[in-house]
Write a protein that holds these residues in place. Structure first.
Motif, mmCIF file in Angstrom:
data_model
loop_
_atom_site.group_PDB
_atom_site.id
_atom_site.type_symbol
_atom_site.label_atom_id
_atom_site.label_comp_id
_atom_site.label_asym_id
_atom_site.label_seq_id
_atom_site.Cartn_x
_atom_site.Cartn_y
_atom_site.Cartn_z
ATOM 1 N N ASN A 141 -11.009 63.662 -40.762
ATOM 2 C CA ASN A 141 -12.003 62.799 -41.080
ATOM 3 C C ASN A 141 -13.011 61.902 -40.582
ATOM 4 O O ASN A 141 -14.522 61.848 -40.262
ATOM 5 C CB ASN A 141 -11.979 63.350 -41.978
ATOM 6 N N VAL A 142 -12.017 61.032 -40.199
ATOM 7 C CA VAL A 142 -12.400 59.320 -39.716
ATOM 8 C C VAL A 142 -13.231 60.499 -38.189
ATOM 9 O O VAL A 142 -14.152 59.548 -37.700
ATOM 10 C CB VAL A 142 -11.779 58.577 -39.733
ATOM 11 N N LEU A 143 -12.575 60.873 -37.733
ATOM 12 C CA LEU A 143 -12.827 61.381 -36.948
ATOM 13 C C LEU A 143 -13.704 61.890 -35.520
ATOM 14 O O LEU A 143 -14.217 61.407 -35.393
ATOM 15 C CB LEU A 143 -11.515 61.940 -35.361
ATOM 16 N N VAL A 144 -13.989 62.999 -36.675
ATOM 17 C CA VAL A 144 -15.245 63.378 -36.888
ATOM 18 C C VAL A 144 -16.786 62.501 -37.407
ATOM 19 O O VAL A 144 -17.790 62.734 -36.208
ATOM 20 C CB VAL A 144 -15.475 64.878 -37.800
ATOM 21 N N LYS A 145 -16.080 61.591 -38.132
ATOM 22 C CA LYS A 145 -17.277 60.760 -38.490
ATOM 23 C C LYS A 145 -17.335 59.336 -37.167
ATOM 24 O O LYS A 145 -18.557 59.407 -37.178
ATOM 25 C CB LYS A 145 -17.038 59.739 -40.121
ATOM 26 N N ILE A 146 -16.661 59.227 -36.567
ATOM 27 C CA ILE A 146 -16.856 58.397 -35.188
ATOM 28 C C ILE A 146 -17.608 59.036 -34.190
ATOM 29 O O ILE A 146 -18.681 58.243 -33.418
ATOM 30 C CB ILE A 146 -15.711 57.872 -34.519
ATOM 31 N N ALA A 147 -17.543 60.311 -34.330
ATOM 32 C CA ALA A 147 -17.629 61.264 -33.160
ATOM 33 C C ALA A 147 -19.360 61.014 -33.156
ATOM 34 O O ALA A 147 -20.126 61.032 -32.426
ATOM 35 C CB ALA A 147 -17.860 62.083 -32.406
ATOM 36 N N LEU A 148 -19.783 61.096 -35.200
ATOM 37 C CA LEU A 148 -21.339 61.306 -35.252
ATOM 38 C C LEU A 148 -21.787 60.435 -34.700
ATOM 39 O O LEU A 148 -23.026 60.570 -34.729
ATOM 40 C CB LEU A 148 -20.978 62.366 -36.653
ATOM 41 N N ALA A 149 -21.173 59.012 -35.199
ATOM 42 C CA ALA A 149 -21.494 58.094 -35.206
ATOM 43 C C ALA A 149 -21.767 57.357 -33.365
ATOM 44 O O ALA A 149 -23.239 56.397 -33.663
ATOM 45 C CB ALA A 149 -20.384 56.437 -35.967
ATOM 46 N N VAL A 150 -21.267 57.597 -32.606
ATOM 47 C CA VAL A 150 -21.458 56.999 -30.887
ATOM 48 C C VAL A 150 -22.237 58.222 -30.959
ATOM 49 O O VAL A 150 -23.206 57.902 -29.766
ATOM 50 C CB VAL A 150 -20.262 58.211 -30.809
ATOM 51 N N LEU A 151 -22.786 59.592 -31.513
ATOM 52 C CA LEU A 151 -23.973 60.169 -30.975
ATOM 53 C C LEU A 151 -25.242 59.778 -31.573
ATOM 54 O O LEU A 151 -26.101 60.101 -30.431
ATOM 55 C CB LEU A 151 -23.361 62.214 -31.197
ATOM 56 N N ALA A 152 -24.972 59.667 -32.746
ATOM 57 C CA ALA A 152 -26.430 58.934 -33.546
ATOM 58 C C ALA A 152 -26.702 57.485 -33.044
ATOM 59 O O ALA A 152 -27.775 57.811 -32.609
ATOM 60 C CB ALA A 152 -26.015 58.747 -35.293
ATOM 61 N N ARG A 153 -25.618 56.651 -32.383
ATOM 62 C CA ARG A 153 -26.429 55.481 -32.108
ATOM 63 C C ARG A 153 -26.680 56.071 -30.427
ATOM 64 O O ARG A 153 -28.336 54.648 -30.803
ATOM 65 C CB ARG A 153 -24.984 54.591 -31.905
ATOM 66 N N ALA A 154 -26.134 57.038 -29.779
ATOM 67 C CA ALA A 154 -27.311 56.696 -28.847
ATOM 68 C C ALA A 154 -27.922 57.720 -28.563
ATOM 69 O O ALA A 154 -29.055 56.965 -28.085
ATOM 70 C CB ALA A 154 -26.020 57.517 -27.469
ATOM 71 N N VAL A 155 -28.194 58.778 -30.009
ATOM 72 C CA VAL A 155 -29.640 59.030 -30.273
ATOM 73 C C VAL A 155 -30.971 58.238 -30.280
ATOM 74 O O VAL A 155 -31.690 58.318 -30.138
ATOM 75 C CB VAL A 155 -29.834 60.000 -30.654
ATOM 76 N N ALA A 156 -30.042 57.099 -31.306
ATOM 77 C CA ALA A 156 -31.227 56.201 -32.245
ATOM 78 C C ALA A 156 -31.946 55.397 -30.787
ATOM 79 O O ALA A 156 -33.000 54.697 -30.689
ATOM 80 C CB ALA A 156 -30.422 55.391 -33.252
ATOM 81 N N VAL A 157 -31.024 54.730 -30.178
ATOM 82 C CA VAL A 157 -31.381 53.836 -28.236
ATOM 83 C C VAL A 157 -32.277 54.360 -27.434
ATOM 84 O O VAL A 157 -33.055 53.037 -26.963
ATOM 85 C CB VAL A 157 -30.381 52.996 -28.240
ATOM 86 N N LEU A 158 -32.304 55.726 -27.503
ATOM 87 C CA LEU A 158 -32.763 56.417 -26.472
ATOM 88 C C LEU A 158 -33.703 56.918 -26.643
ATOM 89 O O LEU A 158 -34.267 57.226 -25.676
ATOM 90 C CB LEU A 158 -31.156 56.961 -25.253
ATOM 91 N N THR A 159 -33.802 57.557 -28.121
ATOM 92 C CA THR A 159 -35.272 58.208 -28.009
ATOM 93 C C THR A 159 -36.499 57.878 -27.617
ATOM 94 O O THR A 159 -36.946 58.298 -27.607
ATOM 95 C CB THR A 159 -35.087 58.480 -29.773
ATOM 96 N N PRO A 160 -36.750 56.249 -28.092
ATOM 97 C CA PRO A 160 -37.631 55.554 -27.634
ATOM 98 C C PRO A 160 -38.021 55.474 -25.853
ATOM 99 O O PRO A 160 -39.268 55.478 -25.907
ATOM 100 C CB PRO A 160 -37.712 53.995 -28.164
ATOM 101 N N ALA A 161 -36.957 55.899 -25.334
ATOM 102 C CA ALA A 161 -38.128 55.447 -23.298
ATOM 103 C C ALA A 161 -38.607 56.716 -23.056
ATOM 104 O O ALA A 161 -39.396 56.737 -23.011
ATOM 105 C CB ALA A 161 -35.820 55.773 -22.876
ATOM 106 N N PRO A 162 -37.913 57.903 -23.850
ATOM 107 C CA PRO A 162 -38.962 59.162 -23.499
ATOM 108 C C PRO A 162 -40.631 58.767 -23.997
ATOM 109 O O PRO A 162 -41.662 59.306 -23.403
ATOM 110 C CB PRO A 162 -38.375 60.490 -22.940
ATOM 111 N N ILE A 163 -40.564 58.583 -25.020
ATOM 112 C CA ILE A 163 -42.010 58.183 -25.745
ATOM 113 C C ILE A 163 -43.084 57.681 -25.085
ATOM 114 O O ILE A 163 -43.854 57.264 -25.013
ATOM 115 C CB ILE A 163 -41.086 58.210 -27.306
#
Length: 314
Positions: A141-163
């Motif tokens: 359960n913790v491993l899944v949360k870590i993986a989702l956090a890694v994905l969410a962080r990457a999406v959050a910081v890079l979504t503004p770039a193409p915009i």
């Protein structure tokens, strides 16, 4: 500030220059790029298959390794084929929408890889500081949360770039002096004030690579503290050997970034083609070498690889 005496409106098509200054040698560059791509695909696919098939490897360290291999596989898939198209077929044109897509996904996978390396450092920290509670702390359960956090962080910081890039109205040229659509490469050929874009680029670097590298160093500082508290050299060596592969991967992954940043801070100006080659190393070398490092240094991986070769030789 980037001003233009003459400018062109936002083009429908950009032209990727490949490696400017080495146009006559780009055909030779395709050979190592192709070999890197093939090696990375085979190596990472092998890691994924081994972890999936071998139930004894379904523990946090190897599950993180499988995620790392999946990200590496994605990273070379979105970068190398396009580069080979430029080198082999002179396919330099890329639509604006495709450029924005590449601008998002290439750094997305890179930032994800950095986050996974931080997670793997945390894994080693838990294994050495709390060995008896290792599987309890790093439950599935913790491993899944870590993986989702890694994905969410990457999406959050890079979504503004193409915009932000899509809002750029006028450009000095439609030629991007790179072999892929990098955010700052597009910004640098834009007209008008680009200071906000530069600040955003620095924020992405600090919030991802800078943040991860700081906590990786902190984790290994605590790991070394725990290791050297142990009484016997044998116990110290055994504890450090479990971190060896990860330390090699970390050094390989962050070295080009640190070198590039230090060169800029110290005012060392590299030739454009050299800067582009170093930037390509960010995305090409780690996906190729990571499986080789873990395959060579991890006993379970070595045994499986030897088993595969024996099956093919019979």
């Amino acid at each position: 500030m980037s001003s233009c005496n003459t400018s062109i409106p936002q083009p429908l098509i950009f032209v990727l220059a490949g490696i400017p200054g080495l146009d006559s040698s780009q055909g030779w560059f395709s050979v190592p790029f192709f070999l890197v791509f093939v090696t990375a695909v085979i190596g990472n696919a092998t890691i994924l298959c081994i972890v999936r098939m071998e139930k004894s490897l379904h523990e946090p360290m190897f599950l993180f390794l499988a995620v790392l291999s999946a990200v590496d596989l994605s990273l070379v898939t979105v970068t190398v084929p396009r580069m080979l198209g430029i080198f082999w077929m002179n396919a330099k044109e890329i639509s604006f929408s495709a450029c924005l897509t590449q601008m998002f996904f290439i750094p997305l996978f890179y930032v994800m890889e950095s986050g996974i390396l931080l997670a793997m450092a945390f894994d080693r920290f838990v294994a050495i500081w709390h060995p008896l509670r290792y599987t309890t702390i790093l439950s599935n359960n913790v491993l899944v949360k870590i993986a989702l956090a890694v994905l969410a962080r990457a999406v959050a910081v890079l979504t503004p770039a193409p915009i932000l890039a899509k809002r750029l109205g006028h450009f000095q040229t439609h030629v991007i002096a790179y072999s892929y659509c990098a955010y700052m490469a597009v910004v640098q050929i834009a007209c008008g004030d680009i200071s906000d874009h530069i600040v955003y680029g620095l924020m992405v670097l600090v919030a991802s690579v800078g943040f991860d590298l700081f906590f990786i160093i902190l984790s290994y500082g605590l790991i070394l503290r725990a290791v050297f508290r142990r009484s016997s050299w044998e116990a110290r060596g055994k504890a450090l050997s479990t971190c060896g592969s990860h330390l090699c991967v970390i050094a390989l992954f962050y070295s080009p970034v640190v070198f590039s940043v230090l060169a800029q801070i110290l005012g060392y100006h590299m030739a454009p083609y050299l800067q582009i080659i170093i930037d390509n190393l960010y995305f090409l070398v780690p996906p190729m070498v990571n499986p080789l490092i873990y395959g060579a240094r991890t006993k379970q991986m070595r045994e499986w690889v030897l088993r595969i070769f024996r099956c093919h030789s019979e």
